[in-house]
Design a protein around this motif. Sequence first.
Motif, PDB file in Angstrom:
ATOM      1  N   SER A 107       0.822  -1.197   0.000  1.00  0.00           N
ATOM      2  CA  SER A 107       0.000   0.000   0.000  1.00  0.00           C
ATOM      3  C   SER A 107       0.863   1.257   0.000  1.00  0.00           C
ATOM      4  O   SER A 107       0.562   2.215  -0.683  1.00  0.00           O
ATOM      5  N   HIS A 108       1.917   1.210   0.790  1.00  0.00           N
ATOM      6  CA  HIS A 108       2.780   2.379   0.914  1.00  0.00           C
ATOM      7  C   HIS A 108       3.422   2.729  -0.429  1.00  0.00           C
ATOM      8  O   HIS A 108       3.406   3.890  -0.853  1.00  0.00           O
ATOM      9  N   ALA A 109       3.963   1.743  -1.101  1.00  0.00           N
ATOM     10  CA  ALA A 109       4.609   1.990  -2.395  1.00  0.00           C
ATOM     11  C   ALA A 109       3.587   2.315  -3.471  1.00  0.00           C
ATOM     12  O   ALA A 109       3.833   3.146  -4.345  1.00  0.00           O
ATOM     13  N   ARG A 110       2.420   1.677  -3.415  1.00  0.00           N
ATOM     14  CA  ARG A 110       1.370   1.928  -4.404  1.00  0.00           C
ATOM     15  C   ARG A 110       0.889   3.374  -4.326  1.00  0.00           C
ATOM     16  O   ARG A 110       0.525   3.969  -5.345  1.00  0.00           O
ATOM     17  N   ARG A 111       0.905   3.941  -3.148  1.00  0.00           N
ATOM     18  CA  ARG A 111       0.395   5.302  -2.937  1.00  0.00           C
ATOM     19  C   ARG A 111       1.092   6.319  -3.843  1.00  0.00           C
ATOM     20  O   ARG A 111       0.471   7.221  -4.382  1.00  0.00           O
ATOM     21  N   LYS A 112       2.391   6.160  -4.039  1.00  0.00           N
ATOM     22  CA  LYS A 112       3.134   7.097  -4.877  1.00  0.00           C
ATOM     23  C   LYS A 112       2.641   7.051  -6.329  1.00  0.00           C
ATOM     24  O   LYS A 112       2.510   8.078  -6.971  1.00  0.00           O
ATOM     25  N   PHE A 113       2.372   5.843  -6.822  1.00  0.00           N
ATOM     26  CA  PHE A 113       1.843   5.710  -8.177  1.00  0.00           C
ATOM     27  C   PHE A 113       0.413   6.241  -8.254  1.00  0.00           C
ATOM     28  O   PHE A 113       0.024   6.905  -9.209  1.00  0.00           O
ATOM     29  N   PHE A 114      -0.370   5.932  -7.227  1.00  0.00           N
ATOM     30  CA  PHE A 114      -1.765   6.354  -7.208  1.00  0.00           C
ATOM     31  C   PHE A 114      -1.877   7.875  -7.272  1.00  0.00           C
ATOM     32  O   PHE A 114      -2.726   8.411  -7.982  1.00  0.00           O
ATOM     33  N   GLU A 115      -1.019   8.572  -6.547  1.00  0.00           N
ATOM     34  CA  GLU A 115      -1.056  10.038  -6.558  1.00  0.00           C
ATOM     35  C   GLU A 115      -0.768  10.586  -7.956  1.00  0.00           C
ATOM     36  O   GLU A 115      -1.337  11.599  -8.357  1.00  0.00           O
ATOM     37  N   LEU A 116       0.099   9.921  -8.708  1.00  0.00           N
ATOM     38  CA  LEU A 116       0.433  10.372 -10.061  1.00  0.00           C
ATOM     39  C   LEU A 116      -0.641  10.008 -11.077  1.00  0.00           C
ATOM     40  O   LEU A 116      -0.666  10.553 -12.180  1.00  0.00           O
ATOM     41  N   ALA A 117      -1.519   9.076 -10.720  1.00  0.00           N
ATOM     42  CA  ALA A 117      -2.563   8.621 -11.642  1.00  0.00           C
ATOM     43  C   ALA A 117      -3.962   8.975 -11.142  1.00  0.00           C
ATOM     44  O   ALA A 117      -4.944   8.466 -11.660  1.00  0.00           O
ATOM     45  N   ASP A 118      -4.055   9.846 -10.170  1.00  0.00           N
ATOM     46  CA  ASP A 118      -5.333  10.141  -9.528  1.00  0.00           C
ATOM     47  C   ASP A 118      -6.176  11.070 -10.392  1.00  0.00           C
ATOM     48  O   ASP A 118      -6.041  12.297 -10.342  1.00  0.00           O
ATOM     49  N   ILE A 119      -7.051  10.474 -11.166  1.00  0.00           N
ATOM     50  CA  ILE A 119      -7.898  11.218 -12.104  1.00  0.00           C
ATOM     51  C   ILE A 119      -8.846  12.155 -11.350  1.00  0.00           C
ATOM     52  O   ILE A 119      -9.007  13.312 -11.729  1.00  0.00           O
ATOM     53  N   LYS A 120      -9.467  11.650 -10.280  1.00  0.00           N
ATOM     54  CA  LYS A 120     -10.421  12.476  -9.534  1.00  0.00           C
ATOM     55  C   LYS A 120      -9.744  13.701  -8.928  1.00  0.00           C
ATOM     56  O   LYS A 120     -10.282  14.796  -8.953  1.00  0.00           O
ATOM     57  N   GLU A 121      -8.561  13.501  -8.358  1.00  0.00           N
ATOM     58  CA  GLU A 121      -7.840  14.615  -7.739  1.00  0.00           C
ATOM     59  C   GLU A 121      -7.460  15.658  -8.786  1.00  0.00           C
ATOM     60  O   GLU A 121      -7.576  16.863  -8.552  1.00  0.00           O
ATOM     61  N   ASN A 122      -7.000  15.192  -9.946  1.00  0.00           N
ATOM     62  CA  ASN A 122      -6.652  16.128 -11.014  1.00  0.00           C
ATOM     63  C   ASN A 122      -7.884  16.905 -11.473  1.00  0.00           C
ATOM     64  O   ASN A 122      -7.808  18.108 -11.728  1.00  0.00           O
ATOM     65  N   ALA A 123      -9.020  16.229 -11.578  1.00  0.00           N
ATOM     66  CA  ALA A 123     -10.255  16.910 -11.973  1.00  0.00           C
ATOM     67  C   ALA A 123     -10.659  17.928 -10.915  1.00  0.00           C
ATOM     68  O   ALA A 123     -11.081  19.042 -11.239  1.00  0.00           O
ATOM     69  N   ARG A 124     -10.538  17.556  -9.649  1.00  0.00           N
ATOM     70  CA  ARG A 124     -10.893  18.474  -8.558  1.00  0.00           C
ATOM     71  C   ARG A 124     -10.027  19.721  -8.593  1.00  0.00           C
ATOM     72  O   ARG A 124     -10.488  20.830  -8.341  1.00  0.00           O
ATOM     73  N   LYS A 125      -8.745  19.527  -8.910  1.00  0.00           N
ATOM     74  CA  LYS A 125      -7.819  20.660  -8.974  1.00  0.00           C
ATOM     75  C   LYS A 125      -7.850  21.354 -10.336  1.00  0.00           C
ATOM     76  O   LYS A 125      -7.054  22.256 -10.583  1.00  0.00           O
ATOM     77  N   ARG A 126      -8.734  20.897 -11.200  1.00  0.00           N
ATOM     78  CA  ARG A 126      -8.884  21.443 -12.560  1.00  0.00           C
ATOM     79  C   ARG A 126      -7.590  21.348 -13.365  1.00  0.00           C
ATOM     80  O   ARG A 126      -7.262  22.226 -14.164  1.00  0.00           O
ATOM     81  N   LYS A 127      -6.868  20.260 -13.131  1.00  0.00           N
ATOM     82  CA  LYS A 127      -5.661  20.014 -13.915  1.00  0.00           C
ATOM     83  C   LYS A 127      -6.057  19.307 -15.202  1.00  0.00           C
ATOM     84  O   LYS A 127      -7.009  18.526 -15.217  1.00  0.00           O
ATOM     85  N   PRO A 128      -5.324  19.532 -16.275  1.00  0.00           N
ATOM     86  CA  PRO A 128      -5.659  18.854 -17.528  1.00  0.00           C
ATOM     87  C   PRO A 128      -5.382  17.352 -17.440  1.00  0.00           C
ATOM     88  O   PRO A 128      -4.546  16.900 -16.660  1.00  0.00           O
TER      89      PRO A 128
END
Length: 129
Positions: A1-22
């Motif tokens: 889980s700990h290592a996966r978190r780093k990848f998840f943050e880079l692939a987090d579609i919902k977070e990018n949408a929330r921050k209005r990132k392309p």
Amino acid sequence: SHARRKFFELADIKENARKRKPAHDISPVALEAVTRIDAIFDVERGINGLDAAARLEARQRLVRPLVDELHDWMRTERDTMSRHNPVAKAIAYMFKAERWETFIRFLEDGRICLTNNAAERALRGVALG
């Protein structure tokens, strides 16, 4: 889980949408890493509750090939990236020192959990208190 978190943050579609990132800010390599790691978690959810011997047998048969493929894929991807790339850094984190050996230790013992979430949750109260 700990290592996966780093990848998840880079692939987090919902977070990018929330921050209005392309959408192009989402790393397809990180998304693929999350997909591959999630496949391992899916198998683990299916064997959760089995005794240690049965879990070990299932891990050797079902999970080890996924872990081996993940390892080889990450090495190949890392070799194509700048070491300053955030995904390359996430991969390097998994391969640093003995971390990979620690990550795959669950494949050798059916008593070991895939994640350390329970331990992290237990310590959270200490850190917050």
